[in-house]
Structures are given as structure tokens and as C-alpha cells.
Design a protein around this motif. Structure first.
Motif, PDB file in Angstrom:
ATOM      1  N   LYS A 239       0.827  -1.210   0.000  1.00 31.33           N
ATOM      2  CA  LYS A 239       0.000   0.000   0.000  1.00 31.33           C
ATOM      3  C   LYS A 239       0.868   1.269   0.000  1.00 31.33           C
ATOM      4  O   LYS A 239       0.560   2.242  -0.697  1.00 31.33           O
ATOM      5  N   LEU A 240       1.943   1.253   0.765  1.00 29.35           N
ATOM      6  CA  LEU A 240       2.820   2.422   0.840  1.00 29.35           C
ATOM      7  C   LEU A 240       3.488   2.693  -0.499  1.00 29.35           C
ATOM      8  O   LEU A 240       3.605   3.853  -0.938  1.00 29.35           O
ATOM      9  N   LEU A 241       3.915   1.640  -1.200  1.00 36.20           N
ATOM     10  CA  LEU A 241       4.527   1.816  -2.515  1.00 36.20           C
ATOM     11  C   LEU A 241       3.528   2.404  -3.500  1.00 36.20           C
ATOM     12  O   LEU A 241       3.869   3.309  -4.281  1.00 36.20           O
ATOM     13  N   PHE A 242       2.303   1.935  -3.481  1.00 34.09           N
ATOM     14  CA  PHE A 242       1.276   2.446  -4.386  1.00 34.09           C
ATOM     15  C   PHE A 242       0.974   3.921  -4.084  1.00 34.09           C
ATOM     16  O   PHE A 242       0.851   4.744  -5.002  1.00 34.09           O
ATOM     17  N   LYS A 243       0.862   4.260  -2.808  1.00 40.45           N
ATOM     18  CA  LYS A 243       0.562   5.651  -2.430  1.00 40.45           C
ATOM     19  C   LYS A 243       1.688   6.586  -2.838  1.00 40.45           C
ATOM     20  O   LYS A 243       1.445   7.707  -3.290  1.00 40.45           O
ATOM     21  N   TYR A 244       2.928   6.149  -2.666  1.00 38.22           N
ATOM     22  CA  TYR A 244       4.052   7.014  -3.032  1.00 38.22           C
ATOM     23  C   TYR A 244       4.052   7.283  -4.534  1.00 38.22           C
ATOM     24  O   TYR A 244       4.242   8.423  -4.981  1.00 38.22           O
ATOM     25  N   ALA A 245       3.851   6.224  -5.330  1.00 30.34           N
ATOM     26  CA  ALA A 245       3.842   6.406  -6.796  1.00 30.34           C
ATOM     27  C   ALA A 245       2.698   7.322  -7.212  1.00 30.34           C
ATOM     28  O   ALA A 245       2.877   8.217  -8.062  1.00 30.34           O
ATOM     29  N   GLU A 246       1.531   7.136  -6.628  1.00 28.63           N
ATOM     30  CA  GLU A 246       0.373   7.972  -6.970  1.00 28.63           C
ATOM     31  C   GLU A 246       0.592   9.420  -6.557  1.00 28.63           C
ATOM     32  O   GLU A 246       0.287  10.349  -7.312  1.00 28.63           O
ATOM     33  N   ALA A 247       1.127   9.656  -5.337  1.00 31.72           N
ATOM     34  CA  ALA A 247       1.346  11.020  -4.853  1.00 31.72           C
ATOM     35  C   ALA A 247       2.418  11.720  -5.666  1.00 31.72           C
ATOM     36  O   ALA A 247       2.304  12.921  -5.969  1.00 31.72           O
ATOM     37  N   ALA A 248       3.482  11.017  -6.042  1.00 32.14           N
ATOM     38  CA  ALA A 248       4.537  11.642  -6.830  1.00 32.14           C
ATOM     39  C   ALA A 248       4.016  12.060  -8.209  1.00 32.14           C
ATOM     40  O   ALA A 248       4.331  13.162  -8.698  1.00 32.14           O
ATOM     41  N   LYS A 249       3.225  11.202  -8.852  1.00 31.65           N
ATOM     42  CA  LYS A 249       2.671  11.543 -10.156  1.00 31.65           C
ATOM     43  C   LYS A 249       1.713  12.732 -10.063  1.00 31.65           C
ATOM     44  O   LYS A 249       1.739  13.645 -10.916  1.00 31.65           O
ATOM     45  N   LYS A 250       0.870  12.722  -9.052  1.00 32.37           N
ATOM     46  CA  LYS A 250      -0.095  13.820  -8.870  1.00 32.37           C
ATOM     47  C   LYS A 250       0.630  15.130  -8.603  1.00 32.37           C
ATOM     48  O   LYS A 250       0.246  16.191  -9.112  1.00 32.37           O
ATOM     49  N   MET A 251       1.676  15.073  -7.809  1.00 34.06           N
ATOM     50  CA  MET A 251       2.411  16.287  -7.452  1.00 34.06           C
ATOM     51  C   MET A 251       3.143  16.870  -8.656  1.00 34.06           C
ATOM     52  O   MET A 251       3.119  18.089  -8.882  1.00 34.06           O
ATOM     53  N   ILE A 252       3.755  16.021  -9.474  1.00 33.74           N
ATOM     54  CA  ILE A 252       4.505  16.535 -10.620  1.00 33.74           C
ATOM     55  C   ILE A 252       3.577  17.096 -11.672  1.00 33.74           C
ATOM     56  O   ILE A 252       3.956  17.989 -12.458  1.00 33.74           O
ATOM     57  N   ALA A 257       6.764  21.979 -13.162  1.00 35.77           N
ATOM     58  CA  ALA A 257       7.972  21.170 -13.319  1.00 35.77           C
ATOM     59  C   ALA A 257       8.467  21.224 -14.760  1.00 35.77           C
ATOM     60  O   ALA A 257       7.725  21.509 -15.712  1.00 35.77           O
ATOM     61  N   SER A 258       9.728  20.912 -14.929  1.00 42.24           N
ATOM     62  CA  SER A 258      10.325  20.884 -16.267  1.00 42.24           C
ATOM     63  C   SER A 258       9.827  19.645 -17.019  1.00 42.24           C
ATOM     64  O   SER A 258       9.415  18.652 -16.406  1.00 42.24           O
ATOM     65  N   PRO A 259       9.871  19.674 -18.336  1.00 44.94           N
ATOM     66  CA  PRO A 259       9.429  18.489 -19.111  1.00 44.94           C
ATOM     67  C   PRO A 259      10.221  17.233 -18.767  1.00 44.94           C
ATOM     68  O   PRO A 259       9.660  16.142 -18.729  1.00 44.94           O
ATOM     69  N   GLU A 260      11.514  17.387 -18.532  1.00 41.68           N
ATOM     70  CA  GLU A 260      12.328  16.227 -18.202  1.00 41.68           C
ATOM     71  C   GLU A 260      11.893  15.617 -16.873  1.00 41.68           C
ATOM     72  O   GLU A 260      11.772  14.383 -16.745  1.00 41.68           O
ATOM     73  N   SER A 261      11.660  16.461 -15.864  1.00 43.64           N
ATOM     74  CA  SER A 261      11.224  15.968 -14.560  1.00 43.64           C
ATOM     75  C   SER A 261       9.868  15.304 -14.671  1.00 43.64           C
ATOM     76  O   SER A 261       9.615  14.246 -14.081  1.00 43.64           O
ATOM     77  N   ARG A 262       9.005  15.911 -15.464  1.00 45.18           N
ATOM     78  CA  ARG A 262       7.672  15.354 -15.636  1.00 45.18           C
ATOM     79  C   ARG A 262       7.743  13.966 -16.286  1.00 45.18           C
ATOM     80  O   ARG A 262       7.045  13.025 -15.873  1.00 45.18           O
ATOM     81  N   LYS A 263       8.621  13.849 -17.270  1.00 44.07           N
ATOM     82  CA  LYS A 263       8.750  12.584 -17.984  1.00 44.07           C
ATOM     83  C   LYS A 263       9.306  11.475 -17.076  1.00 44.07           C
ATOM     84  O   LYS A 263       8.776  10.350 -17.041  1.00 44.07           O
ATOM     85  N   VAL A 302      10.989  15.631  -7.314  1.00 46.05           N
ATOM     86  CA  VAL A 302       9.937  16.074  -6.379  1.00 46.05           C
ATOM     87  C   VAL A 302      10.463  17.182  -5.478  1.00 46.05           C
ATOM     88  O   VAL A 302       9.773  18.181  -5.212  1.00 46.05           O
ATOM     89  N   THR A 303      11.710  17.032  -5.055  1.00 41.88           N
ATOM     90  CA  THR A 303      12.308  18.067  -4.202  1.00 41.88           C
ATOM     91  C   THR A 303      12.426  19.387  -4.945  1.00 41.88           C
ATOM     92  O   THR A 303      12.195  20.465  -4.391  1.00 41.88           O
ATOM     93  N   ALA A 304      12.773  19.323  -6.207  1.00 39.65           N
ATOM     94  CA  ALA A 304      12.949  20.549  -6.991  1.00 39.65           C
ATOM     95  C   ALA A 304      11.644  21.327  -7.128  1.00 39.65           C
ATOM     96  O   ALA A 304      11.629  22.563  -7.019  1.00 39.65           O
ATOM     97  N   VAL A 305      10.531  20.629  -7.350  1.00 41.34           N
ATOM     98  CA  VAL A 305       9.265  21.342  -7.536  1.00 41.34           C
ATOM     99  C   VAL A 305       8.652  21.780  -6.194  1.00 41.34           C
ATOM    100  O   VAL A 305       7.828  22.702  -6.168  1.00 41.34           O
TER     101      VAL A 305
END
Length: 633
Positions: A239-252, A257-263, A302-305
Motif C-alpha cells: 500500500k505504501l509503494l502504491f501511495k508514493y507512486a500515486e502522490a509523486a505523479k499527482k504532485m509533478i 515542473a520541467s518536461p524532463e522531470s515530468r517525464k 519532487v524536491t525541486a518542484v
């Protein structure tokens, strides 16, 4: 009878039992000939003054003993009115305490006459301390409890402001990053800031460089995009792995964010979600390894944005802390002003308490030594060659006022220095001429004060001093020195909510006019019983503005005019003048005005019966003075 038996009888006769009811049970009070129902509990005020109830087997009766003065009384002691037992003969349980600056509760001087002080005793036999000086005539009653009620000033808001700052931190983390603030991060921020803080506040940071706290920035950033908790089970890791991936995608997707970071972030997040959907047989360690890989790939982006947003949180919290620190400092400075700023502002939600003497905000430094000696009935205090004097009756009064009101000098180590300052202050204010300034400190006769207290509940003087006050609570001109002797400070900065007050102001037109303004403001604001009985000169040619305003006030309930030469005042120099100079005839009429709000009028209405007794007290004093004058002629 043998010597041994005689000695045992004397020892038994001299034995006494302490009957402090708070320390003994009923079975402990089984004294022959004394029933428990006859015991009178010693009040807290008497216990604080050193009194305790004891039993004398010789006289077969109880008596009262004062451990501070070694005084003994047959009757229940009354503060300020003690009769010494001259026939009580019993040994004391404790020897006389030596007088020294380190002995609490003992005065570093003796009020005994000089001939008694010169008497010597054998080193092996402790001599009892002399009885305190008892004035032949007392012009005060310090046992009357005040009914003046004030609004207790709200405490400084540091605790509330720190709590408010914590709430702001919690709200900022939720609004900007969608996370709860890291646990204990605010406390660690306070500690980290205090290492470099150069501000004045003991708790809130206000002068730090850099403004952005590395500690707070690091802890908030570690919880972005989600807080990583300790994992015990495989399902929790999944569950923690799924939440982290979902939160990181939503945040970016939601940040700039730059196109490279987004990609990079989107590809790693979608790859992780696909792996989770495909593989259901992975172990806890597999999930944790995948989470660590995802953090390494997405973490820098994530830290950069989030950097600007987290720095904004740190900066905002610091700015609020500095603002709260400035607000608290300004509050401190306002309280130290005389009179305090906004002392009588609109009432806040604070509790009502009985009035207490003013306290200094800054502790008193060590004071130089003042020498004391007595010349007949006059106490002489000398400091660096300058001597001030006060009669022994008023010196004893100052002792009582100091004991009731002073809280920073239980050993009376600063008493003589403060009495010297008090006498010197009023001596300078009066002036150096004969009888100069004494008219400004004139007081009402004792009989009038007794009638005011008995009929109208008066227990507080609006314009007095420790030297001429009748009650133990009063307002006076100098809070820095009078406060040790019961003063509440200047009345124009004193804002009572309830109570019955006597006002006999110095006869200065501007002061009396300001007094009326203050009275009307207090009466208009308070719904509690509030009453002011004002004594001012009846000056009609020309009429004073204060008298005109009071006569037209909507709070005026009654006015009583006392003709000139038919009443008296106590001298403003009563603390040093002779007894036959204590009173002087008023050469002008006096107007007595009753200013009361509705509740005060209902409680202390100037009825004909009450007014008759008040008028009779003026007449009784005048007739008594006339009879004395006739006897002299």
C-alpha cells in the motif's frame, strides 16, 4: 514536700500544649477541663501573623502565643488590637529567637523603649522580646476587608501565541503540501532557532540568520510527497509503494515542473503501478526495494518542484514568530508605563478578583542600611546624615501595612530603607516650610470613616497615602514606594468594577475635574454595584468645574453640604504632629456627593437614616473639640 516533687510540680505547671487544630486530631485535644466544643480555631490570618492556641496547666485555661513577638494573650487576638498578658507565667517551649537578618519573620530592630533595651540578661537565660508599641490613639482600622473588585489583567499571551503558531504550521503543511507536519518538527525548530537567535523573547525566535530553518526544511521535505512509516507487514509495504507512486505523479502534474522531470517521474510511477498489478506474489523485501528505487529516481525531481513551497512555509512561520515576539515586547513596555497604556480599556473576558496592592514588575535591588533609634514617641531614621522622623504610632502602622502588603521581603530586611524613602518622598512633596503642603494630605475624622464603612460599606480610599490612610487598601500618588504598604497606585489609572469608595482628593481643580471624568467612565461601564462618596470643598465664588459637573451628573444620588467651621479634617502631617494638632477646623464648606450606578444605589442608597448618622459623626467630633477647648480656657 521534697525538692524533686516540687520540681516536678513546677515542671508540670509550666508545661503547655499547642492546640493547632489543623495539625491535631480530636483525640489529641483531650485536655482536662477543656471540651472540644469550646476550642476556637485560629484563622489563617492569625496563623500567618504568628499566632497559635496553647494551654496553660497552671491557669487551667487556653491562651494565645505569637512566635514572632513572644506575645501572650488570654483572649482571641485581633490583628492590630492586642492586650498583653502581664500575669501569665509559664515557660516557653522555644527560646527567644535571636534577631538577625537571616531569621525569617523577625524584625531587625526593637520597638521597645531605650531604657528597656539597655537592660542586660544572663547568657544562659533567654529574655522575652518586649511587647510591640501600642499607640494610645489609633487613627486607622486595618482589619476591614476591602470590597473593591477589579478585573484581573489578562496574562501575557505568549502561551496562546505559541499555540497559535503551531496551528499555523499545521495549516500551512496541509494547504501547501497536503501532509501533516512532521512529528516534533516544530519543537526541534524552536531549539534550532534558539541556537542562533539574537532576539529578546525567551521562547519565540525573532532575529535569526538565515531566515529559513534548515531543520524545518529538511523534515518537511522528507515527508514529501507522503510520510514513510515503519513497515511490519507485506500488505503495508504494498500500500505504501502504491501511495508514493500515486502522490509523486499527482504532485509533478500539479506543479510547475520541467518536461524532463515530468517525464521521469511519470514513467517511474506508471511502471511501478504496472508492476504492482502484475506481480501479486512479491515479498515485503521486494516491495521495500522497489520503494527505495522509486525514491531515488523521483526524489530529486519532487524536491525541486516542492522547494519554493517548503521554503515559503519556513519563512512564514519565522515571520509570524517575529511578529508575535514584537507584540509581546510592546505589551511588556506598556505594562511598565505609569499609568499603563490602555489601563481602562473596554473590559475583556477576564475574571473578577478582590483588589490587591500594586506589584513592581522589576525586583528591588539590595538597599543601603538605614539606622533607627527612638526619641520618646518619635522614630528617627537616618541615612547618610539625613534624618526623617515619624511618630511611633504611625511607625507601628507602617509595620502592619508592610506585613499585610509586601511579598518580596518576609524578613523585613528592606523595611527601614523603604520607610526612609517613603517619608523622604512625602517630605519633599510637602515642601520645607512650616505646615506647607499638609492641607493637600488632609483626611476625614475617624468617626466619619467608621460611619462610611458601617452605613455605606466603604472600604477603599481613592486619594490617600500610607501615612494618612484609614483602610489597608487605598490609591496613592507613588506606586513605586507606596505599593509596599498597600497602595494600588494612582486612582486615575485604577479601574474598579465593583465596590464602595471614599474620595477626598487634594484640592486641585484640574485633578478634581479629571477625577469626575474617571468616575463617570467607571460608573457608565460597570453593571456591578459601584459607589463613590466624594468630599470636595464647596467653592462657589467662582464655582469649580468639578463641583458643577458632579451636581449635574446623572449618577448623582444625593448631595450633603457641611457648613464651614462646623467640621474638621485630620492634619496631613498627622504622622509627625502633636496630638492636640491632629485636627483642624475647616474654613470652607464641604460638599459630600454620592455618585452611584443603579446597582450601587440599590445596595448603598443614601437613605435619611444613613445620612443622619454620617452628619452626626461630623457634629460629634465638632462638639467634642469644643468641649475640650472650653476646658482649656
Amino acid at each position: 514536700m521534697s525538692n524533686d516533687s516540687q520540681g516536678s510540680v513546677k515542671g508540670e505547671a509550666a508545661m503547655m500544649y499547642c492546640l493547632s487544630v489543623s495539625d491535631l486530631s480530636v483525640s489529641d485535644l483531650s485536655v482536662p477541663g477543656l471540651s472540644v466544643s469550646k476550642l476556637v480555631c485560629v484563622t489563617d490570618e492569625l496563623v500567618q501573623a504568628g499566632w497559635s492556641k496553647c494551654w496553660s496547666r497552671r491557669e487551667n485555661r487556653p491562651y494565645y502565643f505569637n512566635r514572632f513577638t513572644n506575645q501572650s494573650l488570654w483572649e482571641v487576638p485581633v490583628l492590630g488590637q492586642h492586650d498583653v498578658i502581664s500575669c501569665l507565667c509559664c515557660f516557653q517551649v522555644e527560646p527567644t529567637t535571636p534577631i538577625s537578618p537571616s531569621t525569617p519573620g523577625v524584625k531587625p530592630w526593637s520597638s521597645a523603649p531605650e531604657d528597656k533595651q539597655a537592660q542586660t540578661t544572663t547568657p544562659t537565660t533567654p529574655s522575652p522580646a518586649p511587647a510591640p508599641y501600642r499607640p494610645a490613639v489609633i487613627y486607622w482600622d486595618l482589619d476591614i476587608q476591602t470590597n473593591a473588585v477589579i478585573r484581573e489583567r489578562p496574562p501575557l499571551q505568549r502561551a496562546q501565541l505559541v499555540t497559535k503558531l503551531r496551528q499555523h504550521y499545521h495549516e500551512l503543511c496541509h494547504q501547501r503540501e497536503g501532509i501533516d507536519p512532521p512529528r516534533e518538527s516544530f519543537n526541534r525548530w524552536l531549539l534550532e532557532r534558539k541556537v542562533i537567535d539574537k532576539g529578546h523573547d525567551p521562547l519565540l525566535p525573532s532575529d535569526c540568520d538565515p531566515v529559513i530553518s534548515p531543520s524545518m526544511f529538511r523534515e518537511v521535505m522528507n515527508d514529501i510527497p507522503i510520510r514513510l512509516a515503519r513497515i511490519k507487514y507485506k500488505e503495508e509495504a504494498r500500500k505504501l509503494l502504491f501511495k508514493y507512486a500515486e502522490a509523486a505523479k499527482k504532485m509533478i502534474d500539479s506543479r510547475n515542473a520541467s518536461p524532463e522531470s515530468r517525464k521521469v517521474v511519470k514513467w517511474n510511477a506508471e511502471d511501478t503501478m504496472s508492476w504492482l498489478r502484475r506481480d501479486h506474489s512479491a515479498s515485503k523485501e521486494d516491495y521495500m526495494d522497489r520503494l527505495e528505487h522509486l525514491r531515488q529516481q523521483c526524489g530529486p525531481h519532487v524536491t525541486a518542484v516542492a522547494k519554493d513551497s517548503v521554503e515559503g512555509i519556513c519563512s512564514k512561520i519565522y515571520q509570524l514568530s517575529a511578529e508575535y515576539s514584537r507584540r509581546l515586547r510592546q505589551t511588556h513596555l506598556n505594562l511598565l508605563q505609569d499609568p499603563p497604556t490602555e489601563a481602562c480599556a473596554s473590559p475583556q473576558q477576564s475574571r473578577l478578583v478582590y483588589c490587591y496592592p500594586v506589584r513592581l514588575a522589576i525586583p528591588s535591588p539590595p538597599l543601603p542600611r538605614v539606622e533607627l533609634h527612638f526619641e520618646n514617641d518619635v522614630a528617627c531614621l537616618r541615612f547618610r546624615g539625613e534624618m526623617v522622623k515619624v511618630n511611633r504610632g504611625h511607625f507601628s502602622k507602617l509595620e502592619l501595612l508592610y506585613r499585610y502588603s509586601c511579598i518580596d521581603d518576609p524578613r523585613f530586611e528592606k523595611f527601614l530603607s523603604r520607610v526612609w524613602c517613603l517619608l523622604k518622598r512625602y517630605q519633599v512633596m510637602f515642601g520645607s516650610g512650616a505646615n506647607e503642603g499638609t492641607g493637600l494630605q488632609g483626611a476625614l475624622p475617624v468617626a466619619v470613616f467608621e460611619a462610611l464603612n458601617r452605613q455605606f460599606g466603604v472600604s477603599f480610599e481613592c486619594f490617600a497615602s500610607p501615612l494618612n490612610c484609614y483602610f489597608k487598601q487605598f490609591s496613592s500618588a507613588f506606586p513605586d514606594i507606596d505599593g509596599f504598604f498597600g497602595s494600588r497606585g494612582p486612582f486615575l489609572s485604577f479601574c474598579p468594577v465593583s465596590g464602595s469608595f471614599e474620595a477626598n482628593p487634594p484640592f486641585c481643580e484640574e485633578l478634581m475635574d479629571a477625577m469626575v471624568t474617571h468616575f463617570e467612565g467607571l460608573l457608565d461601564q460597570s453593571s456591578e454595584p459601584l459607589s463613590f462618596i466624594v468630599f470636595v470643598p464647596e467653592w462657589r465664588d467662582p464655582v469649580t468645574p468639578a463641583l458643577t459637573r458632579m451636581e449635574g451628573s446623572r449618577f448623582l444620588r444625593h448631595q450633603l453640604n457641611v457648613p464651614a467651621y462646623e467640621h474638621e479634617y485630620r492634619s496631613g502631617s498627622q504622622h509627625i504632629c502633636k496630638r492636640d494638632e491632629m485636627y483642624y477646623r475647616a474654613v470652607h464648606g464641604t460638599a459630600v456627593l454620592f455618585l452611584q450606578n443603579d446597582a450601587g444605589f440599590a445596595k448603598w442608597a443614601p437613605t435619611p437614616e444613613r445620612l443622619a448618622e454620617l452628619t452626626a459623626c461630623h457634629s460629634a467630633r465638632r462638639l467634642a473639640t469644643s468641649s475640650v477647648a472650653n476646658k482649656k480656657t
